[in-house]
Design a protein around this motif. Structure first.
Motif, mmCIF file in Angstrom:
data_model
loop_
_atom_site.group_PDB
_atom_site.id
_atom_site.type_symbol
_atom_site.label_atom_id
_atom_site.label_comp_id
_atom_site.label_asym_id
_atom_site.label_seq_id
_atom_site.Cartn_x
_atom_site.Cartn_y
_atom_site.Cartn_z
ATOM 1 N N ASP A 197 -28.607 -30.072 -32.782
ATOM 2 C CA ASP A 197 -27.786 -29.388 -31.148
ATOM 3 C C ASP A 197 -27.190 -28.459 -31.113
ATOM 4 O OD1 ASP A 197 -28.876 -32.445 -30.127
ATOM 5 O OD2 ASP A 197 -27.586 -32.834 -30.099
ATOM 6 N N ARG A 198 -26.787 -28.210 -32.462
ATOM 7 C CA ARG A 198 -26.008 -27.184 -32.783
ATOM 8 C C ARG A 198 -26.147 -26.044 -32.850
ATOM 9 N NH1 ARG A 198 -24.068 -31.898 -31.183
ATOM 10 N NH2 ARG A 198 -21.617 -32.062 -30.253
ATOM 11 N N MET A 199 -27.238 -25.732 -33.094
ATOM 12 C CA MET A 199 -27.699 -24.999 -33.638
ATOM 13 C C MET A 199 -29.098 -23.486 -32.166
ATOM 14 S SD MET A 199 -30.307 -25.643 -37.118
ATOM 15 C CE MET A 199 -31.628 -26.753 -35.628
ATOM 16 N N ASP A 200 -30.048 -24.272 -32.296
ATOM 17 C CA ASP A 200 -30.071 -23.072 -30.598
ATOM 18 C C ASP A 200 -29.050 -24.297 -28.921
ATOM 19 O OD1 ASP A 200 -30.684 -22.170 -27.978
ATOM 20 O OD2 ASP A 200 -33.140 -21.901 -29.070
ATOM 21 N N TYR A 201 -27.956 -23.937 -29.328
ATOM 22 C CA TYR A 201 -27.512 -25.148 -28.144
ATOM 23 C C TYR A 201 -28.054 -25.172 -26.835
ATOM 24 C CZ TYR A 201 -24.301 -20.788 -28.463
ATOM 25 O OH TYR A 201 -24.458 -19.264 -29.012
ATOM 26 N N LEU A 202 -28.938 -23.654 -26.419
ATOM 27 C CA LEU A 202 -29.169 -23.736 -24.897
ATOM 28 C C LEU A 202 -30.551 -24.490 -25.485
ATOM 29 C CD1 LEU A 202 -29.043 -19.751 -24.265
ATOM 30 C CD2 LEU A 202 -27.655 -21.701 -23.727
ATOM 31 N N ALA A 203 -30.760 -25.096 -26.298
ATOM 32 C CA ALA A 203 -32.095 -25.915 -25.784
ATOM 33 C C ALA A 203 -31.955 -26.671 -26.890
ATOM 34 C CB ALA A 203 -33.332 -25.126 -25.970
ATOM 35 N N ALA A 204 -30.998 -28.000 -27.138
ATOM 36 C CA ALA A 204 -30.896 -28.911 -28.218
ATOM 37 C C ALA A 204 -32.526 -29.918 -28.161
ATOM 38 C CB ALA A 204 -29.892 -29.316 -27.575
ATOM 39 N N PRO A 205 -33.122 -30.320 -27.095
ATOM 40 C CA PRO A 205 -34.253 -30.960 -27.140
ATOM 41 C C PRO A 205 -35.633 -30.904 -28.061
ATOM 42 C CG PRO A 205 -33.765 -31.084 -24.693
ATOM 43 C CD PRO A 205 -32.534 -30.488 -25.642
ATOM 44 N N SER A 206 -35.286 -29.371 -28.181
ATOM 45 C CA SER A 206 -36.397 -28.516 -28.870
ATOM 46 C C SER A 206 -35.925 -28.600 -30.388
ATOM 47 C CB SER A 206 -36.570 -27.529 -28.550
ATOM 48 O OG SER A 206 -37.427 -26.384 -27.286
ATOM 49 N N ASN A 207 -35.285 -28.613 -30.583
ATOM 50 C CA ASN A 207 -33.962 -28.707 -31.510
ATOM 51 C C ASN A 207 -34.313 -30.037 -32.119
ATOM 52 O OD1 ASN A 207 -33.122 -26.404 -31.211
ATOM 53 N ND2 ASN A 207 -30.996 -26.733 -31.220
ATOM 54 N N ASN A 208 -33.656 -31.427 -31.154
ATOM 55 C CA ASN A 208 -34.189 -32.261 -31.555
ATOM 56 C C ASN A 208 -35.568 -32.674 -32.275
ATOM 57 O OD1 ASN A 208 -31.864 -34.075 -29.173
ATOM 58 N ND2 ASN A 208 -31.134 -32.885 -31.383
ATOM 59 N N TRP B 277 -31.464 -33.873 -17.668
ATOM 60 C CA TRP B 277 -30.713 -34.625 -18.948
ATOM 61 C C TRP B 277 -29.377 -35.166 -18.903
ATOM 62 C CZ3 TRP B 277 -31.319 -28.540 -21.854
ATOM 63 C CH2 TRP B 277 -32.392 -28.362 -21.972
ATOM 64 N N GLU B 278 -28.834 -34.724 -17.871
ATOM 65 C CA GLU B 278 -27.302 -36.111 -17.516
ATOM 66 C C GLU B 278 -28.247 -36.772 -17.222
ATOM 67 O OE1 GLU B 278 -23.027 -35.629 -15.897
ATOM 68 O OE2 GLU B 278 -25.024 -33.736 -15.347
ATOM 69 N N ARG B 279 -28.553 -37.330 -16.293
ATOM 70 C CA ARG B 279 -29.017 -38.281 -15.823
ATOM 71 C C ARG B 279 -30.009 -39.219 -17.367
ATOM 72 N NH1 ARG B 279 -33.169 -39.803 -11.163
ATOM 73 N NH2 ARG B 279 -32.108 -42.035 -11.730
ATOM 74 N N TYR B 280 -30.896 -38.358 -17.647
ATOM 75 C CA TYR B 280 -31.589 -39.299 -19.006
ATOM 76 C C TYR B 280 -30.152 -39.802 -19.972
ATOM 77 C CZ TYR B 280 -34.358 -40.763 -22.358
ATOM 78 O OH TYR B 280 -35.326 -41.268 -23.232
ATOM 79 N N CYS B 281 -29.617 -38.791 -20.149
ATOM 80 C CA CYS B 281 -28.793 -39.154 -22.117
ATOM 81 C C CYS B 281 -27.102 -38.763 -21.394
ATOM 82 C CB CYS B 281 -29.318 -38.310 -22.711
ATOM 83 S SG CYS B 281 -28.985 -36.489 -22.710
ATOM 84 N N GLY B 282 -27.187 -38.207 -20.580
ATOM 85 C CA GLY B 282 -25.432 -38.425 -20.288
ATOM 86 C C GLY B 282 -25.056 -37.151 -20.406
ATOM 87 N N THR C 148 -27.595 -32.354 -26.649
ATOM 88 C CA THR C 148 -27.983 -33.825 -25.518
ATOM 89 C C THR C 148 -28.798 -35.022 -27.392
ATOM 90 O OG1 THR C 148 -30.470 -33.145 -26.327
ATOM 91 C CG2 THR C 148 -29.441 -32.192 -24.016
ATOM 92 N N SER C 149 -28.966 -34.511 -28.053
ATOM 93 C CA SER C 149 -29.388 -35.566 -28.810
ATOM 94 C C SER C 149 -30.028 -36.715 -28.222
ATOM 95 C CB SER C 149 -27.971 -36.618 -29.617
ATOM 96 O OG SER C 149 -26.981 -35.543 -30.190
#
Length: 400
Positions: A72-83, A151-156, A161-162
């Motif tokens: 998540d902390r790499m490209d922190y503007l697009a965490a789901p892509s990193n995940n 995103w917040e509704r899905y994972c908090g 996001t993780s």
């Protein structure tokens, strides 16, 4: 990426100044040493490492599951892509790629494209702000809030996001989540049109971006550029088309390409990419089936939260997999996704242990930044700001 210089080698009338490492136009903690002849840039030398956190080395000391949060902390503007890039690589290493349920694959595609939109909205707002257009920054962050709400509704979580798991997704989509997404899909095309109206024919924007920061297709390929920076120079390479993953082979979308290779061309590519992302999300919503969202592979995949909380088998399995981990087969693999910044790839070497023997991340921002000297030299100091903005780098991904 950086090269040392000797002040005794400076040419007459040459001035050396530091841009950064805290200047907002560097899009993170970046230092660029500029050699100037008046306002003209003779040389631009980037210095990096101010955000280095040792992500790749940390991965070698943690179980495979535990590293998802670090991505998540790499490209922190697009965490789901990193995940997505990370869990896909682990699944390939474990040999369970074909076990991922269809519903989970569609959910992953939706989240990845929302991440592309969220990242491009930040890029557009900050890029315009760097060049002097204040209003657009406010508009793009307004629309980005809608994605963060989803995103917040899905994972908090809204930023880091993780939200993905090895084997699928942790939970199904909440009630009425799709309706909230539909509201976004209905509003967003007109908003992109508004951005286009504000900038694309604006004479000030055109003067600041056209014929600035030009890089040829040959140089772009040689330097390892990917994503919009490569496609803005005329090379139609997109991982989603070249090596389809998840259900992208079922999606009908175009890969935007421009041939001028300048700041304006890269702007045009990303603007069209946002429209194509909406197109992909629309298809994914329409095609997504019902069914499980987590693979049934007990040796590697965590049980659902309900199972872990209500059955002794699920609780035991959850404990064993999170505390002891699992042993990955020996070997090496590489898996890449088309992240908002370009090709994001994960390379694993396994010696059969519960942690990777080696993990390396092919971070697109790192390669994109390497093109800065080529693009900036010969231009003006003000053009350096425009070029950095057009590269769309995040220093958390560059340094890792």
């Amino acid at each position: 990426m950086s090269t040392r210089f000797d002040v005794h080698e400076l040419k007459e009338q040459e001035l050396v100044i530091n841009m950064g490492p805290q200047h907002p136009s560097t899009h993170g903690v970046l230092r660029v040493v500029l050699h100037l002849d008046g306002e003209n840039v003779r040389q631009a030398i980037p210095y990096i490492g101010y955000l280095h956190r040792g992500t790749e080395k940390l991965a070698e000391w943690h179980k495979f599951y535990h590293t998802i949060t670090y991505t998540d902390r790499m490209d922190y503007l697009a965490a789901p892509s990193n995940n997505l890039g990370y869990v896909q690589a682990v699944e390939k290493l474990l040999g369970i790629e074909d076990e991922i349920p269809e519903r989970a694959q569609y959910m992953r595609v939706i989240m990845a494209e929302l991440a592309r939109l969220a990242s491009h909205l930040v890029w557009l707002g900050t890029h315009a702000l760097d060049i002097g257009a204040l209003s657009l920054f406010l508009y793009t962050f307004r629309e980005r809030e809608m994605i963060l709400d989803l995103w917040e509704r899905y994972c908090g979580a809204r930023l880091t996001t993780s939200m993905m798991r090895v084997g699928g997704m942790p939970v199904d989509l909440p009630a009425n989540w799709i309706q909230q997404l539909e509201d976004f899909l209905r509003i967003m095309p007109d908003q992109i049109g508004e951005y286009d109206t504000l900038l694309s024919e604006n004479p000030i924007w055109i003067r600041r971006t056209k014929n600035v920061g030009i890089i040829s297709a040959e140089d772009a390929v040689s330097l390892g550029l990917t994503g919009a920076n490569l496609r803005g120079s005329g090379v139609a390479y997109d991982v989603r088309k070249a090596r389809p993953y998840q259900v992208y082979d079922r999606m009908d979308f175009e890969v935007p390409v421009r041939t001028d290779g300048d700041v304006y061309a890269r702007y045009q590519v990303r603007m069209e990419e946002m429209r194509q992302s909406l197109r992909i999300i629309r298809q994914a919503v329409d095609q997504m089936p019902d069914g499980p969202w987590l693979a049934d592979v007990p040796d590697y995949v965590l049980p659902s939260k309900v199972e872990a909380m209500t059955t002794i088998e699920g609780q035991t399995r959850h404990f064993v997999l999170t505390i002891q981990g699992y042993k990955a087969p020996p070997g090496e693999i590489y898996k890449a996704v088309e992240a908002p910044k370009g090709e994001l790839g994960y390379y694993f070497v396994s010696n059969g242990g519960t942690e990777p023997y080696r993990m390396h991340v092919r971070a697109p921002s790192y390669y994109n930044l390497a093109a800065l000297p080529k693009m900036a030299e010969g231009g003006l100091v003000a053009d350096v700001v425009a070029v950095i903005g057009s590269l769309d780098i995040v220093l958390g991904e560059v340094d890792r």
